[in-house]
Design a protein around this motif. Structure first.
Motif, short mmCIF file in Angstrom:
data_model
loop_
_atom_site.label_atom_id
_atom_site.label_comp_id
_atom_site.label_asym_id
_atom_site.label_seq_id
_atom_site.Cartn_x
_atom_site.Cartn_y
_atom_site.Cartn_z
N ASP A 115 8.63 0.16 2.62
CA ASP A 115 9.77 -0.16 3.49
C ASP A 115 9.36 -1.10 4.62
OD1 ASP A 115 11.48 1.32 1.91
OD2 ASP A 115 11.41 3.10 3.20
N ARG A 116 8.17 -0.93 5.13
CA ARG A 116 7.68 -1.83 6.19
C ARG A 116 7.51 -3.25 5.64
NH1 ARG A 116 2.21 -1.03 9.71
NH2 ARG A 116 2.45 -2.88 10.99
N ASP A 155 7.39 -0.52 -4.67
CA ASP A 155 6.24 -1.01 -3.91
C ASP A 155 5.78 -2.39 -4.38
OD1 ASP A 155 6.12 1.12 -2.15
OD2 ASP A 155 4.65 2.23 -3.33
N GLN A 191 0.85 -1.18 0.00
CA GLN A 191 0.00 0.00 0.00
C GLN A 191 0.90 1.24 0.00
OE1 GLN A 191 -2.76 -0.16 3.28
NE2 GLN A 191 -3.64 -2.09 2.59
N PRO A 192 0.38 2.38 -0.49
CA PRO A 192 1.20 3.59 -0.52
C PRO A 192 1.80 3.89 0.86
CG PRO A 192 -0.84 3.94 -1.73
CD PRO A 192 -0.95 2.59 -1.06
N GLY A 193 3.11 4.14 0.86
CA GLY A 193 3.80 4.47 2.10
C GLY A 193 4.22 3.27 2.93
N GLN A 194 3.89 2.04 2.51
CA GLN A 194 4.19 0.85 3.30
C GLN A 194 5.32 -0.02 2.72
OE1 GLN A 194 2.96 0.34 6.29
NE2 GLN A 194 1.68 2.16 6.11
#
Length: 98
Positions: free
Chosen positions: A19-20, A51, A14-17
């Protein structure tokens, strides 16, 4: 001789995830590589779309793949992964050697 079980899994953070997801996958890969029937567990990000993730997996045989699926580390990994990716789950493609 028994054939290995070969597959690849793909999924999109998901956007922004991204690296996690990468960190989660990195830790899980270490566990899977230590499983007795694992031949290859190679996790990567797409160079032109970080991503998107691609995991290439080879298990000694179907029994080793089933043992991987039943291993305790998979349940928390998949539960957390599902909350971080666009798809409902990893998209699996099974392969055969030529």
């Amino acid at each position: 001789m028994t054939e290995p079980t070969i597959l690849h899994a793909t999924f999109t953070a998901q956007p922004g995830q991204g690296d996690r997801v990468a960190a989660l996958l990195h830790d899980f890969a270490e566990v899977v590589r230590a499983e007795e029937g694992t031949v290859v567990f190679d996790a990567s990000r797409l160079a032109d779309d970080p991503d998107r993730f691609f995991v290439y997996e080879v298990y000694r045989d179907d029994e080793a793949f089933r043992a991987h699926l039943a291993a305790p580390a998979g349940v928390p990994f998949n539960a957390e992964l599902q909350t971080l990716i666009v798809e409902p789950s990893s998209q699996l493609t099974f392969l055969q050697r030529v």
